[in-house]
Design a protein around this motif. Structure first.
Motif, mmCIF file in Angstrom:
data_model
loop_
_atom_site.group_PDB
_atom_site.id
_atom_site.type_symbol
_atom_site.label_atom_id
_atom_site.label_comp_id
_atom_site.label_asym_id
_atom_site.label_seq_id
_atom_site.Cartn_x
_atom_site.Cartn_y
_atom_site.Cartn_z
ATOM 1 N N ALA A 109 -9.941 11.105 -18.953
ATOM 2 C CA ALA A 109 -10.628 11.961 -17.905
ATOM 3 C C ALA A 109 -10.532 12.893 -17.580
ATOM 4 N N MET A 110 -9.200 13.550 -17.759
ATOM 5 C CA MET A 110 -8.601 14.054 -16.958
ATOM 6 C C MET A 110 -7.871 15.485 -17.496
ATOM 7 N N PRO A 111 -8.619 16.274 -17.880
ATOM 8 C CA PRO A 111 -8.323 17.592 -18.416
ATOM 9 C C PRO A 111 -7.110 18.505 -18.338
ATOM 10 N N TRP A 112 -7.150 18.003 -16.603
ATOM 11 C CA TRP A 112 -5.968 19.199 -16.340
ATOM 12 C C TRP A 112 -4.956 18.418 -16.663
ATOM 13 N N ASP A 113 -4.706 16.789 -15.893
ATOM 14 C CA ASP A 113 -3.578 16.587 -16.020
ATOM 15 C C ASP A 113 -2.951 16.422 -18.466
ATOM 16 N N ARG A 114 -4.151 16.231 -19.517
ATOM 17 C CA ARG A 114 -3.512 16.727 -20.443
ATOM 18 C C ARG A 114 -3.493 17.409 -21.096
ATOM 19 N N ALA A 115 -3.719 18.971 -20.350
ATOM 20 C CA ALA A 115 -4.083 20.406 -20.900
ATOM 21 C C ALA A 115 -1.997 20.263 -20.382
ATOM 22 N N LEU A 116 -1.973 20.070 -19.138
ATOM 23 C CA LEU A 116 -0.207 19.884 -18.624
ATOM 24 C C LEU A 116 0.684 19.579 -19.464
ATOM 25 N N LEU A 117 0.064 18.002 -19.537
ATOM 26 C CA LEU A 117 1.085 17.267 -20.556
ATOM 27 C C LEU A 117 1.012 18.143 -22.138
ATOM 28 N N GLY A 118 0.928 18.790 -22.328
ATOM 29 C CA GLY A 118 0.875 19.305 -23.817
ATOM 30 C C GLY A 118 1.671 20.541 -23.883
ATOM 31 N N PRO A 126 20.316 22.526 -19.310
ATOM 32 C CA PRO A 126 20.254 24.039 -18.762
ATOM 33 C C PRO A 126 18.507 24.012 -19.860
ATOM 34 N N GLY A 127 17.670 24.905 -19.403
ATOM 35 C CA GLY A 127 16.652 25.253 -19.582
ATOM 36 C C GLY A 127 15.093 24.360 -19.819
ATOM 37 N N ALA A 128 16.042 23.194 -20.044
ATOM 38 C CA ALA A 128 15.087 21.977 -19.969
ATOM 39 C C ALA A 128 13.799 21.881 -19.383
ATOM 40 N N PRO A 129 12.360 21.219 -19.421
ATOM 41 C CA PRO A 129 10.963 21.911 -18.087
ATOM 42 C C PRO A 129 11.420 19.679 -17.703
ATOM 43 N N LEU A 130 10.891 20.122 -16.697
ATOM 44 C CA LEU A 130 10.141 19.196 -16.133
ATOM 45 C C LEU A 130 9.326 19.391 -14.912
ATOM 46 N N LEU A 131 7.811 18.098 -15.310
ATOM 47 C CA LEU A 131 7.091 18.839 -14.768
ATOM 48 C C LEU A 131 6.993 17.249 -13.483
ATOM 49 N N LEU A 132 6.282 17.825 -12.905
ATOM 50 C CA LEU A 132 5.710 16.605 -11.034
ATOM 51 C C LEU A 132 4.068 16.761 -11.025
ATOM 52 N N ALA A 133 4.186 15.815 -10.847
ATOM 53 C CA ALA A 133 2.541 15.328 -10.276
ATOM 54 C C ALA A 133 2.664 14.803 -9.201
ATOM 55 N N PHE A 134 2.240 15.346 -7.472
ATOM 56 C CA PHE A 134 1.942 14.045 -6.423
ATOM 57 C C PHE A 134 0.871 15.163 -6.120
ATOM 58 N N GLN A 135 0.305 14.028 -4.463
ATOM 59 C CA GLN A 135 -0.608 14.557 -3.618
ATOM 60 C C GLN A 135 -0.034 15.640 -2.760
ATOM 61 N N VAL A 136 -1.374 16.217 -2.422
ATOM 62 C CA VAL A 136 -0.780 17.696 -1.422
ATOM 63 C C VAL A 136 -1.246 17.295 0.044
ATOM 64 N N GLU A 196 -11.007 14.683 -6.821
ATOM 65 C CA GLU A 196 -12.112 14.421 -7.934
ATOM 66 C C GLU A 196 -12.750 13.238 -7.158
ATOM 67 N N PRO A 197 -13.941 13.152 -7.267
ATOM 68 C CA PRO A 197 -14.639 12.202 -5.842
ATOM 69 C C PRO A 197 -14.170 10.682 -5.472
ATOM 70 N N ASP A 198 -12.877 10.594 -6.561
ATOM 71 C CA ASP A 198 -12.417 8.873 -6.005
ATOM 72 C C ASP A 198 -11.342 8.987 -5.364
ATOM 73 N N GLU A 199 -10.779 10.530 -5.372
ATOM 74 C CA GLU A 199 -9.089 10.851 -4.807
ATOM 75 C C GLU A 199 -10.110 11.726 -3.577
#
Length: 221
Positions: free
Chosen positions: A33-42, A144-154, A201-204
């Motif tokens: 149910a988290m399209p943004w999460d799936r998109a960024l992981l993709g 070198p050049g490798a990606p790092l993907l972070l997620a956190f609450q603002v 989202e409503p539960d966040e």
């Protein structure tokens, strides 16, 4: 002489060991149910693959739901978590993926070993004064050049979670400003190329941020 473990690590381990089974049950299918999460992981998976592939790590993997998704996207992934109970559940749920217990402050990987890393809501229990050390470890283990993907609450405050699932534990979830995390990344030699903030989202309770960075070739500034 053995150095005493920082109190925040002990607190986080105790908390997640206590809630591990409940947490795994609640969030097992949350990614659907988290399209943004799936998109960024993709996007992360595509960046790793098009750069030639290699070993990647899910740092702060919990029960392995993100780790498993990255494996389904074709990545050679392994998981790391502070909580031994979370690691136990991750191994049971994903027997084909290596999982181990460990800390973001002392990652069990060689210098430049990783072709990418994900830290999915795993920096949120680290005090501000310890975050530079965490980002230094990210830089050390990434190629070198490798990606790092972070997620956190603002945000600017800590959200206290008290007795979740009825368990007798409490833990603070430290919100962060994306510009501060970007500055920490830059100081550690990680160049942010994408920054996304979405409304809750409503539960966040807060907006959610995602940063994609790449390890630079030189030493940290």
């Amino acid at each position: 002489m053995t150095t005493a473990e920082p109190e925040f690590l002990t607190a986080a381990r105790t908390f997640y060991d206590a809630v591990a089974a409940d947490y795994a049950d609640r969030y097992r299918d949350a990614l659907a149910a988290m399209p943004w999460d799936r998109a960024l992981l993709g996007v992360f998976a595509e960046l790793v693959t098009t750069a030639g592939g290699g070993r990647v790590a899910d740092l702060g993997c919990g029960p392995g739901r993100i780790t498993g998704h990255l494996a389904e996207l074709g990545l050679d992934v392994r998981g790391l978590d502070l909580s031994p109970r979370m690691v136990e559940l991750a191994r049971a749920a994903h027997p084909g993926i290596p999982f181990e217990a460990g800390s973001l402050l002392d990652l069990p990987y060689r210098d430049g070993e990783l072709a990418g890393a994900v830290a999915w809501y795993s920096i949120i229990h680290t005090p501000a004064g310890q975050l530079p050390g965490v980002f230094a470890e990210f830089h050390r283990v990434l190629a070198p050049g490798a990606p790092l993907l972070l997620a956190f609450q603002v945000g600017d405050d800590a959200l206290r979670l008290d007795r979740p699932f009825g368990r007798p534990v409490t833990l603070d979830f430290r919100c962060q400003r994306p510009e501060r995390i970007e500055a920490l990344a830059a100081a550690a030699g990680l160049r942010v190329t994408t920054r996304l903030v979405r409304e809750p989202e409503p539960d966040e309770r807060t907006p959610q941020a995602y940063l994609l960075a790449h390890r630079t070739a030189g030493a940290p500034s």
